[in-house]
Design a protein around this motif. Structure first.
Motif, PDB file in Angstrom:
ATOM      1  N   ILE A  14      16.553  18.287  29.255  1.00  0.00           N
ATOM      2  CA  ILE A  14      17.590  18.712  28.315  1.00  0.00           C
ATOM      3  C   ILE A  14      18.339  19.920  28.868  1.00  0.00           C
ATOM      4  O   ILE A  14      19.569  19.972  28.820  1.00  0.00           O
ATOM      5  CB  ILE A  14      16.982  19.007  26.931  1.00  0.00           C
ATOM      6  CG1 ILE A  14      16.524  17.688  26.290  1.00  0.00           C
ATOM      7  CG2 ILE A  14      17.965  19.729  26.026  1.00  0.00           C
ATOM      8  CD1 ILE A  14      15.763  17.843  25.022  1.00  0.00           C
ATOM      9  N   GLU A  15      17.611  20.883  29.420  1.00  0.00           N
ATOM     10  CA  GLU A  15      18.247  22.067  30.002  1.00  0.00           C
ATOM     11  C   GLU A  15      19.178  21.683  31.142  1.00  0.00           C
ATOM     12  O   GLU A  15      20.299  22.201  31.244  1.00  0.00           O
ATOM     13  CB  GLU A  15      17.187  23.053  30.495  1.00  0.00           C
ATOM     14  CG  GLU A  15      16.431  23.725  29.371  1.00  0.00           C
ATOM     15  CD  GLU A  15      15.253  24.550  29.846  1.00  0.00           C
ATOM     16  OE1 GLU A  15      14.925  24.507  31.065  1.00  0.00           O
ATOM     17  OE2 GLU A  15      14.653  25.242  29.013  1.00  0.00           O
ATOM     18  N   ILE A  18      22.345  20.134  29.764  1.00  0.00           N
ATOM     19  CA  ILE A  18      23.214  21.162  29.179  1.00  0.00           C
ATOM     20  C   ILE A  18      23.964  21.894  30.284  1.00  0.00           C
ATOM     21  O   ILE A  18      25.178  22.128  30.176  1.00  0.00           O
ATOM     22  CB  ILE A  18      22.397  22.146  28.316  1.00  0.00           C
ATOM     23  CG1 ILE A  18      21.808  21.428  27.105  1.00  0.00           C
ATOM     24  CG2 ILE A  18      23.244  23.339  27.884  1.00  0.00           C
ATOM     25  CD1 ILE A  18      20.732  22.210  26.388  1.00  0.00           C
ATOM     26  N   LEU A  22      27.955  22.199  30.867  1.00  0.00           N
ATOM     27  CA  LEU A  22      28.620  23.498  30.967  1.00  0.00           C
ATOM     28  C   LEU A  22      29.385  23.641  32.279  1.00  0.00           C
ATOM     29  O   LEU A  22      30.418  24.301  32.329  1.00  0.00           O
ATOM     30  CB  LEU A  22      27.607  24.634  30.817  1.00  0.00           C
ATOM     31  CG  LEU A  22      27.045  24.820  29.413  1.00  0.00           C
ATOM     32  CD1 LEU A  22      25.866  25.788  29.448  1.00  0.00           C
ATOM     33  CD2 LEU A  22      28.115  25.301  28.457  1.00  0.00           C
ATOM     34  N   ILE A  30      28.658  22.039  22.647  1.00  0.00           N
ATOM     35  CA  ILE A  30      27.646  21.044  23.005  1.00  0.00           C
ATOM     36  C   ILE A  30      26.763  20.805  21.795  1.00  0.00           C
ATOM     37  O   ILE A  30      26.252  21.740  21.186  1.00  0.00           O
ATOM     38  CB  ILE A  30      26.811  21.524  24.207  1.00  0.00           C
ATOM     39  CG1 ILE A  30      27.730  21.750  25.412  1.00  0.00           C
ATOM     40  CG2 ILE A  30      25.717  20.527  24.537  1.00  0.00           C
ATOM     41  CD1 ILE A  30      27.050  22.355  26.600  1.00  0.00           C
ATOM     42  N   VAL A  35      24.337  15.764  24.470  1.00  0.00           N
ATOM     43  CA  VAL A  35      23.261  15.902  25.453  1.00  0.00           C
ATOM     44  C   VAL A  35      22.564  14.560  25.648  1.00  0.00           C
ATOM     45  O   VAL A  35      22.346  14.120  26.778  1.00  0.00           O
ATOM     46  CB  VAL A  35      22.250  16.985  25.015  1.00  0.00           C
ATOM     47  CG1 VAL A  35      21.043  17.012  25.933  1.00  0.00           C
ATOM     48  CG2 VAL A  35      22.912  18.346  24.963  1.00  0.00           C
ATOM     49  N   THR A  55      17.608  24.930  22.037  1.00  0.00           N
ATOM     50  CA  THR A  55      17.661  24.904  23.501  1.00  0.00           C
ATOM     51  C   THR A  55      19.098  25.027  23.979  1.00  0.00           C
ATOM     52  O   THR A  55      19.382  25.745  24.943  1.00  0.00           O
ATOM     53  CB  THR A  55      17.022  23.607  24.042  1.00  0.00           C
ATOM     54  OG1 THR A  55      15.687  23.504  23.550  1.00  0.00           O
ATOM     55  CG2 THR A  55      17.004  23.590  25.557  1.00  0.00           C
ATOM     56  N   ILE A  56      20.023  24.338  23.311  1.00  0.00           N
ATOM     57  CA  ILE A  56      21.443  24.427  23.668  1.00  0.00           C
ATOM     58  C   ILE A  56      21.925  25.871  23.559  1.00  0.00           C
ATOM     59  O   ILE A  56      22.577  26.393  24.466  1.00  0.00           O
ATOM     60  CB  ILE A  56      22.295  23.501  22.772  1.00  0.00           C
ATOM     61  CG1 ILE A  56      22.021  22.042  23.093  1.00  0.00           C
ATOM     62  CG2 ILE A  56      23.776  23.821  22.914  1.00  0.00           C
ATOM     63  CD1 ILE A  56      22.605  21.062  22.083  1.00  0.00           C
ATOM     64  N   THR A  60      22.970  27.972  26.843  1.00  0.00           N
ATOM     65  CA  THR A  60      24.380  28.355  26.878  1.00  0.00           C
ATOM     66  C   THR A  60      24.536  29.868  26.987  1.00  0.00           C
ATOM     67  O   THR A  60      25.366  30.356  27.757  1.00  0.00           O
ATOM     68  CB  THR A  60      25.121  27.827  25.628  1.00  0.00           C
ATOM     69  OG1 THR A  60      24.970  26.412  25.563  1.00  0.00           O
ATOM     70  CG2 THR A  60      26.591  28.169  25.672  1.00  0.00           C
ATOM     71  N   TYR A  63      23.620  30.837  30.522  1.00  0.00           N
ATOM     72  CA  TYR A  63      24.661  30.368  31.441  1.00  0.00           C
ATOM     73  C   TYR A  63      25.857  31.314  31.432  1.00  0.00           C
ATOM     74  O   TYR A  63      26.355  31.715  32.478  1.00  0.00           O
ATOM     75  CB  TYR A  63      25.092  28.956  31.054  1.00  0.00           C
ATOM     76  CG  TYR A  63      26.167  28.382  31.947  1.00  0.00           C
ATOM     77  CD1 TYR A  63      25.830  27.729  33.127  1.00  0.00           C
ATOM     78  CD2 TYR A  63      27.507  28.507  31.626  1.00  0.00           C
ATOM     79  CE1 TYR A  63      26.798  27.209  33.958  1.00  0.00           C
ATOM     80  CE2 TYR A  63      28.495  27.996  32.450  1.00  0.00           C
ATOM     81  CZ  TYR A  63      28.134  27.343  33.618  1.00  0.00           C
ATOM     82  OH  TYR A  63      29.113  26.835  34.431  1.00  0.00           O
TER      83      TYR A  63
END
Length: 103
Positions: A14-15, A18, A22, A30, A35, A55-56, A60, A63
């Protein structure tokens, strides 16, 4: 850690999804469906979506902190995401109690 038991999706997958999203557009909104679509999966019971949202948000934030964006842009974007989460929160829509979630 396994996040989605229905599709056998790990937190690392999932990471990575994402981050890929991005990289394509750092300021897009998102959501879990986006995802899952990028992973060529779909939500089944959707019980994992609250954890995916957390997690998003976490990925994010990290990031954008590593990017060249100004801190004001990052804060305002993440505040809008949090406001949406509060406004459309998952408790009323999930139809389960929140005690089973990790996030």
């Amino acid at each position: 850690m396994l996040v989605c038991h229905c599709n056998l999706i790990t937190e690392k997958e999932i990471e990575e999804a994402i981050i890929d999203l991005l990289e394509a557009d750092p300021w897009q909104l998102i959501v879990p469906a986006k995802v899952y679509h990028s992973l060529q999966k779909r939500g089944r019971c959707c019980g994992c979506f609250p954890n995916v949202v957390e997690t998003i948000i976490r990925v994010t934030e990290h990031y954008h902190l590593r990017s060249d964006a100004s801190e004001v842009d990052i804060v305002s974007h993440m505040d809008r995401v949090r406001e949406l989460r509060v406004q459309y929160g998952s408790r009323n829509h999930e139809r389960r109690n929140a005690g089973h979630r990790a996030a």
